[in-house]
Design a protein around this motif. Sequence first.
Motif, mmCIF file in Angstrom:
data_model
loop_
_atom_site.group_PDB
_atom_site.id
_atom_site.type_symbol
_atom_site.label_atom_id
_atom_site.label_comp_id
_atom_site.label_asym_id
_atom_site.label_seq_id
_atom_site.Cartn_x
_atom_site.Cartn_y
_atom_site.Cartn_z
ATOM 1 N N GLY A 1 -7.212 10.761 7.351
ATOM 2 C CA GLY A 1 -8.020 9.753 7.129
ATOM 3 C C GLY A 1 -6.521 8.827 5.857
ATOM 4 O O GLY A 1 -6.349 8.150 5.294
ATOM 5 N N VAL A 2 -6.152 9.960 5.304
ATOM 6 C CA VAL A 2 -4.800 9.122 4.379
ATOM 7 C C VAL A 2 -3.845 8.829 5.377
ATOM 8 O O VAL A 2 -3.016 7.760 4.571
ATOM 9 C CB VAL A 2 -3.888 11.034 2.823
ATOM 10 C CG1 VAL A 2 -2.845 10.788 2.456
ATOM 11 C CG2 VAL A 2 -5.132 11.145 2.514
ATOM 12 N N ALA B 1 -5.533 5.212 5.236
ATOM 13 C CA ALA B 1 -5.325 5.249 4.466
ATOM 14 C C ALA B 1 -4.352 4.020 3.471
ATOM 15 O O ALA B 1 -4.236 3.745 2.622
ATOM 16 C CB ALA B 1 -6.870 5.700 3.042
ATOM 17 N N SER B 2 -3.187 5.132 3.746
ATOM 18 C CA SER B 2 -1.767 4.470 3.300
ATOM 19 C C SER B 2 -0.952 3.816 3.875
ATOM 20 O O SER B 2 0.454 3.730 3.312
ATOM 21 C CB SER B 2 -1.393 6.004 2.387
ATOM 22 O OG SER B 2 -0.994 6.710 3.571
ATOM 23 N N GLY B 3 -1.344 3.582 5.485
ATOM 24 C CA GLY B 3 -1.153 2.586 6.002
ATOM 25 C C GLY B 3 0.581 3.409 6.475
ATOM 26 O O GLY B 3 1.440 2.858 7.289
ATOM 27 N N ALA B 4 0.535 4.722 6.543
ATOM 28 C CA ALA B 4 1.407 5.190 6.982
ATOM 29 C C ALA B 4 1.083 5.570 8.746
ATOM 30 O O ALA B 4 2.071 5.750 9.363
ATOM 31 C CB ALA B 4 1.620 6.519 7.010
ATOM 32 N N VAL C 1 0.846 -1.368 0.064
ATOM 33 C CA VAL C 1 0.165 -0.261 -0.046
ATOM 34 C C VAL C 1 1.106 1.221 0.215
ATOM 35 O O VAL C 1 0.051 2.419 -0.449
ATOM 36 C CB VAL C 1 -1.122 -0.378 1.396
ATOM 37 C CG1 VAL C 1 -0.307 0.018 2.500
ATOM 38 C CG2 VAL C 1 -2.008 0.903 1.141
ATOM 39 N N GLU C 2 2.578 1.316 0.846
ATOM 40 C CA GLU C 2 2.936 2.237 0.832
ATOM 41 C C GLU C 2 3.222 2.828 -0.414
ATOM 42 O O GLU C 2 3.928 3.962 -1.012
ATOM 43 C CB GLU C 2 4.072 1.947 1.758
ATOM 44 C CG GLU C 2 4.369 1.766 3.516
ATOM 45 C CD GLU C 2 4.004 0.297 3.676
ATOM 46 O OE1 GLU C 2 3.908 -0.435 2.769
ATOM 47 O OE2 GLU C 2 3.509 0.364 4.522
ATOM 48 N N VAL D 1 -1.362 10.846 -3.659
ATOM 49 C CA VAL D 1 -2.079 9.623 -3.685
ATOM 50 C C VAL D 1 -2.526 9.315 -5.003
ATOM 51 O O VAL D 1 -3.812 9.573 -5.581
ATOM 52 C CB VAL D 1 -2.730 9.922 -1.570
ATOM 53 C CG1 VAL D 1 -2.130 10.062 -0.862
ATOM 54 C CG2 VAL D 1 -4.403 10.562 -2.465
ATOM 55 N N ILE E 1 -6.691 5.293 -2.761
ATOM 56 C CA ILE E 1 -6.918 6.610 -1.376
ATOM 57 C C ILE E 1 -8.033 7.182 -1.624
ATOM 58 O O ILE E 1 -8.050 7.899 -0.103
ATOM 59 C CB ILE E 1 -5.344 6.855 -1.070
ATOM 60 C CG1 ILE E 1 -4.785 5.310 -0.979
ATOM 61 C CG2 ILE E 1 -5.232 7.337 -0.089
ATOM 62 C CD1 ILE E 1 -3.312 6.133 -0.267
ATOM 63 N N ARG F 1 1.263 5.806 -2.344
ATOM 64 C CA ARG F 1 1.380 6.903 -2.159
ATOM 65 C C ARG F 1 2.997 7.934 -2.094
ATOM 66 O O ARG F 1 3.337 6.987 -1.744
ATOM 67 C CB ARG F 1 1.237 7.169 -0.220
ATOM 68 C CG ARG F 1 1.057 9.005 -0.043
ATOM 69 C CD ARG F 1 1.079 8.703 1.036
ATOM 70 N NE ARG F 1 0.701 9.694 2.293
ATOM 71 C CZ ARG F 1 1.098 10.126 3.164
ATOM 72 N NH1 ARG F 1 0.837 9.089 4.093
ATOM 73 N NH2 ARG F 1 1.230 12.035 3.876
#
Lengths: 205, 728
Positions: B26-27, B30-33, A126-127, A135, A139, A130
């Motif tokens: 949210g980002v 959703a981005s796994g960060a 998933v990284e 993004v 996302i 972005r």
Amino acid sequence: MRDQDHPVGSHSGFNRRDFLKGSGAAVAATAIATGEAEAQAKTKANVVPARAVDIKLKINGKNETLKLEPRTTLLDALRNWLNLTGCKEVCDTTNCGACTVQVNGKALYACSVLAIECEGKEIKTVEALRSGDKVDEVISGFVKHDAMQCGFCTPGFVVATRTLLDKNPKATRKEIDAGLGGNICRCGTYDGIAACAMEISKGGA
Amino acid sequence: MAEREVTWGPRGSHTLIGKEVSRIDGVEKASGAAKYTNDMNQPGTLFARLLTCTHAKAKVTRLNVDKAKAIAGVHTVYLFKDIGENAECNYDGELVAAVAAETADIAEDGVRAIEVAYEVLPHVVDEQDLEAARAAKRLKYDDDGKEVPLVDRTVGDPDKAIADADVVHTGYYGIHTISHMCLEPHGAHCTWDESGDGPKLTARHSTQAVSTTGPQFASQFGLDASDVRVICNYIGGGFGSKFAADIWGWAAAQMSKDTGRPVRLMLDRATELKTPGTRPSGFANVTVAATKDGKITAWKSHHWGTNGPQGGTIDGNQMPYVFDPPNKHVVSQGIATDCGPNRAWRAPNHPQLCAITDTALTDLAAKLNMSPVDLYKANLDQLDDTAKENSKLYAAELDRAAELMEWEKKWHAHGKGGNGPVKRGLGVALHRWGGQSVKCSSEVRIFADGGAQASIGSQDLGTGTRTVIAMVLAETCGLPLEKVKARLGSNEYVYGNPSGGSITVGSVTGATRRAALEATGILFDKVAEKYKVDAKTLSLGDEAVWSDKKKVCSWKDACRLIGPEPITATGPSPVADGLTSKLVGGVQMADVSVDTETGVIRINRMVAVQDCGLVINEKTAKSQVYGGLIMGIAYATNEERIMDNNSGRYINADMETYKLPRIGDIGELIVEFYQPDSEYNRGVVGLGEPPVISTGAAIANAVANATGVRVPVLPMTPKRVLDALAQA
């Protein structure tokens, strides 16, 4: 009544991961024979165990060489050795989809394969969706439709949605339900996820 | 100081409050960060795995960890149990030992190398069979050994009222135990470090209570509360089960202290389902009586169930739910089972009370040949003390829900759900909740460069806490959302309430509003002096300070007057001062199809009409209601803990056989907030829990309406549906 237990944890009897790891050991036999089996080295995070071998993975376009025990799952390798924690460990038994990644363009539960089995394959997490403020539309769609609450299942859903829409850009709601049916959310965010996927696919139109 | 009036301001005057605003993190999520406790991996982190008891009741007779300790890469073994005094295990899944090692796999090797033996003791895990529990002496007894109920409460003369009634309905209803099933399991990543002058223990802890678990870690280790830092920036689900430091948190801290390495100890999936809490069960015999017009005249119920070893069940003092007939007799009995213990589960007691009360009332309505909506309306003048203020609100919500469901068009008498094998029907139920905000602080700082931040020792369970704090700060300062910061997730910030009881949004927004009003009041004084205007005329908006409708200066110019010391204001959370209040209602309706050949229930449409006073963020608030509906669909149709009476074990403690709905199982969900001006004027009331309460009963009632047969016990699995149809 006395009972001599087989000393196991909360799992009992046959265990899928034992099986998985057992077959992994066989896959890795050559690697062990030729690799630096006794190598002890420090990575940025952890001490490498004695039975580690070199495993070469291509992740998000980058080549990584890890010293891992052959039994290490792709999930553990990504999370605990590369700090790619977008894929979450939830069920660890291939039921929930929280660890979904792309391997050669297909959605895969990272807990279902050994890292060593993924040598020579393109792994995308998933990284990769972005880059700074930029993004992927999946996302931003998840954010727009508030397709998350606690967020723990969310990255897995994002990868599953991206993969589904790559394969089927005009997915209908039925196809979305089937395509994302391998992922579980506990907070109840399915409505937003479906709305996001429908918007990107234009509802199959 | 220029005092700004403590209100939310007139409705419609806002740029952010009440709007649909995307969550600010949210980002990241959703981005796994976003990093959760289960993602923590510092240099040197050891991974822990658990040995748990495999019996419902047993004594540890042998526990040898030498072989585990001898494994290369295993650093320490922690014992929760031992032979001797602390040998007793009271349920399947109780923790026995933890092994910390270089990798999770090696830790698992260590667990397997532990030699353990048990003396297995007789067990009781059946929570539904009252006679068996009586025979096994698992009920409550007085000093003379006489069986006594937990609650035995009589009001009026129920027997006479039943004898005099036009219609009497008698039925059996129940609802099974479920687990919390947090996707991020319980656990902590602990770092013990006595070097330097920082806190000795840093617990990155998956918790609903950032501000209150520190002292629980401290007292366990003889530390001061100031020696413990608790961090939780993101939590992967809690639902009421993550308020304590917990023995596994202590174990992680102890193992870190012993090894000098950070230790991450998270429960494995099976243990997550078995050990850190469940929602209690309840099974009831009910008699309810009414006049021919549907006025309920009497309620009698006897319910029992379990909450684990403590021997409780659902709260008998709140039965029947919402409705309060003049004559009633309620008895409740708890069974002490050798099952895992209970913990608060989203709206403790309420979903079960509703699943017993509202089902019986729908069956009563069927007997009266009435729609249950009409039966509810006929009884809105006899609601319990908590709900009675909501009588008008229920009437309006019932009407609105009926419109959204197209109730009038779709409604049919019980059992008239079609001639084919798939029957279709409608159901309704309603609920109440408190949701009053509690003590909580918020520290707002405004800096000379125009920066503004609010920080609270709070946590975001997924409700969007960060976002509502930022919205209120930005609204009050007249800034766009992206120009303010909201910080939470550390006990180094000012005190934030534990998030339980649907109280957090009111508490944090109330406190932030007060702090921001005070801070901007101080700013107004500076602007008034510099620009020679009356501070009382000043307001903020569009990144500027205004006097009446004339722009005085930009926000940045105003902030330049602040100097090196930022303006700092700490707002206490208001209680009943107009910013927040309490008591919500809520109505839900279900339209379902039941396949009478397979027993499978499909949701066609769910409608939820929910009030919660002033809605801060309509988008994240709606998500709470969607989530409530989906969790309700889960426990109504398939979700349950299954205990095996022979082995005493929790046999579906995994994500394959502990059945949860998937994305294709939810049908069409329609969510609407009931928010006339009267609701706005109440201020913020809690929302997190109420939407999960009446979903189960509404679905159960729709199944009964479709088939004409009551499936008495939730979840209504295909087997239970087919069994009920076969017995009809």
